[in-house]
Motif scaffolding. Structure first.
Motif, short mmCIF file in Angstrom:
data_model
loop_
_atom_site.label_atom_id
_atom_site.label_comp_id
_atom_site.label_asym_id
_atom_site.label_seq_id
_atom_site.Cartn_x
_atom_site.Cartn_y
_atom_site.Cartn_z
N ALA A 189 42.74 53.30 34.66
CA ALA A 189 43.94 52.84 33.97
C ALA A 189 43.64 52.25 32.60
CB ALA A 189 44.65 51.80 34.83
N CYS A 190 42.37 51.97 32.32
CA CYS A 190 42.01 51.32 31.06
C CYS A 190 42.08 52.33 29.91
CB CYS A 190 40.61 50.72 31.15
SG CYS A 190 40.18 49.69 29.74
N ARG A 191 42.72 51.93 28.81
CA ARG A 191 42.82 52.80 27.64
C ARG A 191 41.49 52.98 26.94
NH1 ARG A 191 45.13 50.39 23.60
NH2 ARG A 191 45.06 52.33 22.41
N HIS A 192 40.57 52.06 27.14
CA HIS A 192 39.32 52.03 26.40
C HIS A 192 38.17 52.43 27.32
CE1 HIS A 192 41.57 49.59 23.44
NE2 HIS A 192 42.05 48.98 24.50
N PRO A 193 37.06 52.90 26.76
CA PRO A 193 35.86 53.07 27.59
C PRO A 193 35.47 51.74 28.23
CG PRO A 193 35.56 54.07 25.43
CD PRO A 193 36.84 53.28 25.36
N VAL A 194 34.84 51.81 29.39
CA VAL A 194 34.50 50.63 30.19
C VAL A 194 33.00 50.55 30.38
CG1 VAL A 194 34.65 49.64 32.51
CG2 VAL A 194 36.72 50.45 31.37
N ALA A 195 32.45 49.36 30.17
CA ALA A 195 31.04 49.09 30.44
C ALA A 195 30.94 48.19 31.67
CB ALA A 195 30.37 48.41 29.24
N LEU A 196 30.30 48.69 32.71
CA LEU A 196 30.22 47.97 33.98
C LEU A 196 28.90 47.24 34.12
CD1 LEU A 196 31.50 47.56 36.91
CD2 LEU A 196 29.94 49.41 37.59
N ILE A 197 28.97 45.96 34.47
CA ILE A 197 27.80 45.18 34.86
C ILE A 197 27.91 44.89 36.35
CG2 ILE A 197 26.58 42.98 34.62
CD1 ILE A 197 27.55 42.80 31.77
N MET A 198 26.81 45.08 37.08
CA MET A 198 26.78 44.73 38.50
C MET A 198 25.98 43.46 38.68
SD MET A 198 26.04 48.47 40.14
CE MET A 198 24.57 48.63 39.11
N SER B 137 30.93 41.47 40.47
CA SER B 137 30.09 41.33 41.65
C SER B 137 29.77 42.72 42.21
CB SER B 137 30.81 40.49 42.70
OG SER B 137 30.19 40.64 43.96
N TRP B 138 28.58 42.88 42.76
CA TRP B 138 28.20 44.16 43.36
C TRP B 138 29.15 44.53 44.50
CZ3 TRP B 138 27.17 44.82 48.51
CH2 TRP B 138 26.99 43.65 49.27
N ARG B 139 29.83 43.55 45.06
CA ARG B 139 30.71 43.81 46.20
C ARG B 139 31.87 44.74 45.85
NH1 ARG B 139 28.70 38.69 46.74
NH2 ARG B 139 27.83 38.15 48.79
N TRP B 140 32.17 44.89 44.56
CA TRP B 140 33.20 45.84 44.16
C TRP B 140 32.78 47.29 44.45
CZ3 TRP B 140 38.12 44.98 42.93
CH2 TRP B 140 38.49 43.68 42.56
N ARG C 240 18.52 43.05 33.31
CA ARG C 240 18.64 44.32 34.03
C ARG C 240 19.63 44.25 35.19
NH1 ARG C 240 13.16 45.37 32.09
NH2 ARG C 240 12.08 44.34 33.82
N HIS C 241 20.35 43.17 35.35
CA HIS C 241 21.49 43.10 36.26
C HIS C 241 22.30 41.87 35.90
CE1 HIS C 241 19.72 39.82 38.63
NE2 HIS C 241 18.58 40.47 38.57
N GLY C 242 23.53 41.81 36.39
CA GLY C 242 24.38 40.68 36.08
C GLY C 242 23.90 39.40 36.75
N MET C 243 24.35 38.28 36.21
CA MET C 243 23.97 36.97 36.75
C MET C 243 25.23 36.19 37.08
SD MET C 243 21.05 36.07 33.91
CE MET C 243 21.58 34.37 34.01
N ALA C 244 25.16 35.35 38.10
CA ALA C 244 26.26 34.44 38.38
C ALA C 244 26.40 33.47 37.20
CB ALA C 244 26.01 33.68 39.67
#
Length: 383
Positions: free
Chosen positions: A168-177, A150-153, A232-236
């Motif tokens: 803290a993640c050992r791996h690269p992270v891909a973020l979706i908002m 959620s964008w609220r993060w 182009r953005h995350g969905m519920a």
């Protein structure tokens, strides 16, 4: 933790295009092998990935199973997948199986099928922690952990927790908002994303738009831009995968304005004056108003947008990370402001400067200190 931080060479400064498997072949000729690539969605993504990699082994191709559009993550089941037999929660063995399947279909690297991570309630970060904790159990060097949030993060109250878990993640992270509409039009979100990118150098912005360039200018490792508005953005989460059936009028990237526009709007603006033209490899000097809702034009509009994205990315890639790259991006925003004013003058209409572009012209926040450093600062108090 026995194993250390993992790196994936194909991520750095790379701009990926996220596209449904049915349109992948149409955009493939415009994907530069050195700096570009594809993120495939859709049921036939594995087959399409294998076909493309067999034909063009140097092209970066990965998959997004879209689990975040189907199911909400829980502490017990942060990963899952929709199958022909129904929904499947994934334990560590099941998760490894799915990631191996991606690689068996020749994906350049594996992407976790993470379910949607809702906004934290009263500081409850248990679901986010569960995603990272389970991902850290993976003994792999080929995996990107997807965080569909959620964008609220990105709000000030939640951002420190998100940064701490990504670090803290050992791996690269891909973020979706995720948001209804543009997540960066929400209060605190643009500043929060910039601080996140500055604080987490192994972050990739996923399923995004021109925010890719703001993110990469401020330290993000790479980005994946959606070929269509829905990517182009995350969905519920929508378990029934509802919707569909609507054939949109072409939407194109107008690079001078740094924004996407419906072609119908451009046709209105340029009804009585010569329209702007484009010199990209698809348009070759033709007018931006020429696209119709015919299938060939819809595809050509997508190809134009991909060409313009990589034109921008070539310029970003030619800059040094840090102040030079931020300076380049600020100049793009200043030029876009001038073009908005020029267009208003030429067409004698109001052409508002989008709120997100306004926010990108503001000064950037610094990186957030590590948790231990923050606690030390809090304890020492103001000097």
């Amino acid at each position: 933790m026995g194993a250390g931080i993992e790196e994936i060479d194909e991520l750095r400064d790379r701009l990926l295009i996220m596209v449904n498997d049915q349109l992948a072949i149409d955009v493939l000729p415009y994907i530069p092998a050195r700096t570009g690539g594809l993120v495939l969605t859709g049921a036939a993504a594995p087959v399409r990935c294998r076909e493309i990699r067999n034909a063009l082994p140097e092209t970066v191709v990965v998959m997004d199973h879209g689990s975040h559009t189907q199911q909400v993550a829980t502490t017990d089941a942060p990963f899952g997948l929709k199958t022909s037999y129904g929904w499947r929660d994934l334990d560590l063995a099941g998760l490894n199986e799915i990631l191996d399947g991606q690689r068996d279909n020749k994906a350049s690297y594996a992407v976790t099928p993470t379910c949607f991570i809702p906004a934290d309630q009263a500081g409850d970060t248990s679901v986010l922690k569960a995603v990272v904790r389970q991902a850290n159990l993976l003994r792999r060097r080929d995996t990107v952990v997807l965080l569909p949030c959620s964008w609220r993060w990105l709000r000030r109250s939640s951002l420190p927790h998100l940064i701490e878990e990504i670090r803290a993640c050992r791996h690269p992270v891909a973020l979706i908002m995720q948001a209804d509409g543009d997540p960066l039009e929400r209060a605190q979100a643009p500043e929060g994303l910039r601080q996140l990118c500055r604080s987490c150098p192994r972050l990739v912005l996923w399923r995004t738009d021109l925010a890719a360039f703001d993110a990469m200018a401020h330290g993000a490792l790479g980005a994946a831009v959606g070929a269509s508005a829905v990517l182009r953005h995350g969905m519920a989460p929508r378990p029934d995968n509802g919707g569909g059936g609507h054939k949109p009028y072409p939407v194109i990237l107008v690079r001078r304005l740094l924004r996407y526009h419906r072609v119908a709007r451009l046709q209105d603006w340029f009804a009585h004056i010569d329209p702007w033209v484009c010199d990209c490899a698809v348009c070759k000097g033709a007018a931006l108003t020429r696209f119709t809702d015919r299938e060939a034009d819809v595809v050509a509009a997508l190809q134009h947008t991909v060409c313009e994205l990589y034109g921008l990315h070539d310029e970003l890639d030619a800059t040094l990370p840090g102040d030079e790259r931020i300076g380049w991006w600020r100049q793009q925003l200043a030029d876009a402001w001038d073009y908005h004013r020029l267009l208003a003058s030429q067409t004698n209409t109001e052409v508002p400067f989008p709120r997100v572009l306004q926010s990108w012209r503001r000064p950037s926040p610094p990186a957030m200190p590590a948790a231990a450093e923050r606690r030390s600062q809090d304890q020492s108090g103001p000097s």
